[in-house]
Design a protein around this motif. Structure first.
Motif, PDB file in Angstrom:
ATOM      1  N   TYR A 193       0.878  -1.352  -0.101  1.00  0.00           N
ATOM      2  CA  TYR A 193      -0.051   0.108  -0.040  1.00  0.00           C
ATOM      3  C   TYR A 193       0.845   1.305  -0.108  1.00  0.00           C
ATOM      4  CZ  TYR A 193      -4.085  -2.983   1.402  1.00  0.00           C
ATOM      5  OH  TYR A 193      -5.076  -3.766   1.128  1.00  0.00           O
ATOM      6  N   SER A 329     -10.137   5.571  -0.348  1.00  0.00           N
ATOM      7  CA  SER A 329     -10.096   4.654   0.830  1.00  0.00           C
ATOM      8  C   SER A 329     -11.157   4.468   1.577  1.00  0.00           C
ATOM      9  CB  SER A 329      -8.913   5.314   1.726  1.00  0.00           C
ATOM     10  OG  SER A 329      -9.199   6.678   2.243  1.00  0.00           O
ATOM     11  N   LEU A 350      -2.562  -7.605  -5.108  1.00  0.00           N
ATOM     12  CA  LEU A 350      -3.530  -6.826  -4.005  1.00  0.00           C
ATOM     13  C   LEU A 350      -4.405  -8.023  -3.716  1.00  0.00           C
ATOM     14  CD1 LEU A 350      -4.396  -3.442  -5.659  1.00  0.00           C
ATOM     15  CD2 LEU A 350      -2.504  -4.101  -3.871  1.00  0.00           C
ATOM     16  N   HIS A 359      -7.682  -0.321   4.905  1.00  0.00           N
ATOM     17  CA  HIS A 359      -7.453   1.060   4.214  1.00  0.00           C
ATOM     18  C   HIS A 359      -7.845   2.029   4.935  1.00  0.00           C
ATOM     19  CE1 HIS A 359      -6.841  -0.666   0.348  1.00  0.00           C
ATOM     20  NE2 HIS A 359      -7.709  -1.690   0.376  1.00  0.00           N
ATOM     21  N   GLU A 362      -4.795   4.872   4.579  1.00  0.00           N
ATOM     22  CA  GLU A 362      -4.841   5.795   3.635  1.00  0.00           C
ATOM     23  C   GLU A 362      -5.845   6.832   4.164  1.00  0.00           C
ATOM     24  OE1 GLU A 362      -5.197   2.417   2.761  1.00  0.00           O
ATOM     25  OE2 GLU A 362      -4.742   2.140   0.888  1.00  0.00           O
TER      26      GLU A 362
END
Length: 848
Positions: A193, A329, A350, A359, A362
């Protein structure tokens, strides 16, 4: 002066960290919980013990009946923050690893925000809002794996940002260093990521060039300066992966043979928020969390909205980028609720990573940066307002009161103190109402405070924090209007820093008080072995494996559990059939009944109750694995039940009756320990660590699995003492006469090390040596110094053909993937050193 001011702002970060964790640390506890306790700490302790002894950590016999230790990249042998294991006690070294991101991540985020033009206080807000947001202060922050991986992103971005205006090679080296640190940490999901986000950020410049072609022509797109950030990002990703190639290649090799070779869509999507739960997690994180939350400090979230609006109107490309990241995200955290999840599942690499909720990394980072933008925009707006009001007289008593700079500072400090008091009362009320879970689940404390009352406290606290921040901004504007600096400037800076720190402190602290701090451990919990473990330590580990049958995720006891968890037994020197590793080998999992990464619970989709078939009379799985002792909770439970009893050593009669009552064959399983709700069974049918057989039959893998699990025909029972199941074509089988070997036949282990073992054999005719060690490519064998083939035997084990007479068989683990990767790593490091020398000489020549 600028550096001194930055140093003053950065000084807030260690004080904040000390206030956040100090209450637990000063109590003599160690914040090592979750995966940090039952995965990283024991295996790192074993690995670094090997390193101190001059041995490479390539293989370990301590978990999963033997596993390639070098493939456990998350142990991060090459990652400097783990090197504390060389000198410090293991528990302290692991705690430093876990807590380091809470000190470095805000500093790195501060530095990146400053690099992009944010003010010191705005950058301070970004650092605290990200680090103490929903990803790092959730349950996922306790192990330190993801947090250590993602904390290097801001440093990576600084190098990419500087590539716009500075020399290419130094920027490349800086970016490579940052990304290599993330990769060396070993958590694949986090460094993947980080790399993708940095590469996407680097695309902002080329995209801007495409927009500028309307005015400057296509030469704007061809300019090298436009592509330098992307070249730095991609070059750093390639070089960073090259530095860590020695662990990446070995891990990929294990992954191909593991239960994680592929993930079903349902497994990939597990651990996602629903849209409604995502919003509720943002507002009341203790009540709506998975392993992370969507939480961001409310003041930071409000300022992020301001920053997003300002940036969208001004078309600031980098800030718009973070708006897009925040939106994407957040949508990715919703898993199957959006089509994005399906798209990501079909992207190579991924689709190996579970838990869309992760996520949150992010999301919280993007919102924190937008909050810094909003803070600066609000400060500028108030300054403009103050300039417009320079000559406006104060008419009312209240306006005359606030017109004074000193009065504004006083009001600000009153609000800060009030905010702190409300935060303390909020925390005290929540902890007073909290209660331990009714079950043993690893859940920490259960919030017994009604959610509505929680929200009322939060509303009062947030309003005071926002007012304190506004008062600080008002005081700053008044000081600027009056042309004052010096002590006044420092006073309003301290006021604003305190307001920002308070706004980011209490709610994450409350969350950690529920889900993390209760699992802090004393030194005794690391150093003192339970009674059952001390009993097992009396047996030679190289001849007696144990199977610690316990649910790893059921460790939320009010006191220390009465047995050691599977990986923790490695620290005690035991060799365990159980263990915990996400890349548990697929064959091993199937043999034990389709178990998951803890070698006890079923893997996803295989049911909910642990498989008891390995204890059935027909199953030879545990026998083949030299499992002489099985450790479990009373009545074969996998979780501790205090009411299970507090007996002593059992008699033969009670042993037999309890074994029978538990559904076990008393002729095979003998209960030898029953105390504190823990049972220890002796397996009377366990095979030794090495033995000889006189017959080998050719089978495929599925047939071998059926036979060792007792699922074959009753007319042809499998006896591992007489016959070996070899997965070779009939023509490649060792030529054996068959039948039983004489009583003088023997196989004796004379040397046993993690990466090497030696067996002396004696037989009156040709035989097959079966070693109760996991078959894995990379092991090499020799008989009397001559290379010999290792046969995949009995579905899991290694077999070597030996001639009649006395012979010496040696096996070594060579870790070919790690060795090939080490060559790549060495070449990459040499290239980076050469680039560094070149950059230094170039700079020197330019100066001259």
């Amino acid at each position: 002066m600028a550096r001194r001011a930055d140093a003053a702002a950065l000084a807030v970060l260690p004080l904040f960290c000390l206030a956040f964790f100090g209450r637990t640390l000063f109590a003599g506890k160690f914040l090592v919980a979750g995966d940090a306790y039952y995965y990283s700490y024991p295996l790192r302790a074993v690995a670094w013990s090997m390193i101190r002894g001059g041995e490479l950590p390539l293989w370990t016999p301590h978990v999963l009946a033997g596993y390639p230790l070098a493939s456990m990249s998350q142990l991060g042998f090459g990652y400097p923050p783990t090197w504390g294991y060389l000198l410090l006690p293991a528990r302290l070294a692991e705690e430093l690893y876990v807590l380091l991101p809470f000190l470095l991540a805000p500093a790195f985020t501060y530095a990146y925000a400053r690099e992009t033009g944010r003010s010191r206080l705005g950058a301070l807000l970004a650092g605290l809002a990200f680090t103490y947001g929903g990803m790092m202060t959730g349950r996922l922050g306790a192990p330190g794996l993801l947090t250590n991986g993602v904390m290097w992103l801001p440093v990576f971005l600084i190098a990419v940002e500087r590539a716009r205006t500075r020399r290419f090679v130094p920027c490349l080296l800086g970016a490579t260093t940052a990304y290599a640190m993330s990769v060396l940490n070993g958590h694949g999901q986090s460094f993947t990521y980080v790399g993708l986000l940095a590469a996407a950020y680097a695309l902002v410049e080329p995209i801007g060039a495409i927009r500028d072609t309307r005015h400057e022509g296509w030469h704007a797109l061809k300019a090298w300066r436009r592509w330098r950030p992307l070249a730095v990002a991609l070059g750093a990703i390639l070089c960073g992966a090259g530095v860590a190639a020695y662990q990446i290649l070995e891990t990929l090799r294990a992954a191909r043979r593991s239960v994680r070779a592929a993930l079903a869509y349902e497994v990939f999507s597990d651990g996602a928020f629903t849209p409604f739960e995502a919003l509720r997690s943002l507002v009341a994180p203790p009540y709506h969390l998975i392993e992370v939350t969507t939480y961001v400090a409310p003041v930071a979230l409000a300022l992020a909205i301001v920053g997003a609006c300002v940036a969208w109107r001004s078309r600031d490309a980098r800030t718009v980028f973070w708006i897009v990241v925040a939106v994407l995200s957040f949508l990715l955290m919703l898993g199957t609720a959006t089509p994005l999840n399906w798209i990501v599942y079909h992207l190579p690499a991924l689709n190996r990573f579970r838990y869309p909720s992760r996520h949150a990394f992010e999301w919280s980072f993007a919102v924190a940066l937008l909050a810094a933008r909003g803070f600066d925009a609000l400060a500028s707006a108030r300054q403009v307002g103050a300039d417009d009001a320079r000559d406006v007289p104060a008419t009312s008593l209240w306006s005359r009161l606030l017109h004074s700079r000193a009065n504004r500072l006083a009001v600000g400090w009153v609000l800060v103190v009030a905010c702190a008091l409300v935060g303390l009362l909020w925390w005290h009320d929540a902890m007073r109402r909290a209660s331990p879970p009714l079950t043993g689940l690893d859940m920490g404390l259960i919030p017994a405070q009604p959610e509505s009352l929680y929200l009322a406290w939060k509303l009062a606290f947030t309003l005071l924090a926002a007012l304190a921040l506004l008062a600080g901004l008002a005081a700053a504007c008044r000081a600027k209007l009056d042309g004052d600096g010096g002590g006044t400037s420092r006073a309003r800076g301290v006021l604003l820093a305190c307001a920002i720190a308070l706004a980011c402190f209490f709610e994450p602290y409350l969350l950690c008080s529920y889900i993390w701090f209760p699992f802090a451990k004393s030194a005794a919990q690391f150093d003192e072995a339970p009674t059952a473990t001390r009993l097992l330590q009396s047996f030679t580990p190289e001849q007696n494996r144990v199977y610690t049958r316990v649910n790893l995720f059921v460790v939320g006891y009010p006191q220390r559990p009465p047995l050691d968890l599977p990986n923790v037994t490695a620290v005690r020197g035991l060799q365990n059939v159980a263990g915990y590793e996400q890349l548990i080998l697929d064959r091993f999992s199937r043999a034990l009944g389709n178990v998951g990464p803890d070698a006890v619970n079923p893997r996803n989709g295989a049911g909910s109750a642990p498989d008891l078939s390995i204890f059935a009379p027909g199953s030879h799985v545990l026998d083949l694995l030299n499992t002489t002792h099985v450790v479990t909770y009373a009545n074969l439970a996998t979780a501790y039940t205090p009411a299970a009893g507090d007996g002593g050593a059992t008699t033969n009669e009670s042993s037999a009756s309890q074994a029978t009552a538990a559904g076990l064959n008393a002729a095979r399983w003998r209960l030898t320990y029953d105390r504190d709700g823990v049972w220890v069974f002796d397996n009377l049918r366990a095979q030794p660590r090495a033995w000889l057989v006189g017959e080998a039959v050719s089978v495929d893998g599925e047939e071998a699995l059926r036979r060792i699990r007792g699922e074959h025909s009753e007319d042809a029972p499998f006896d591992p003492r007489r016959t070996a199941l070899v997965e070779d074509a009939p023509k490649d089988l060792p030529q054996l006469a068959g039948g039983e070997l004489s009583a003088h036949t023997s196989a004796r282990i004379v040397a046993y090390e993690p990466n090497r073992l030696t067996v002396e054999t004696e037989a009156d005719r040709d035989a097959l040596l079966v070693v109760s060690e996991i078959f894995y490519p990379g092991w090499e064998a020799s008989v009397d110094g001559r290379a010999a083939r290792i046969h995949l035997t009995d579905y899991l084990l290694r077999g070597v053909a030996v001639p009649a007479g006395r012979h010496r068989v040696e096996m070594r683990y060579r870790a070919p993937a790690a060795r090939a990767g080490a060559s790549v790593s060495a070449l990459t490091l040499a290239l980076l050193v050469a680039l560094g020398v070149y950059a230094r000489r170039t700079r020197t020549s330019r100066v001259l």
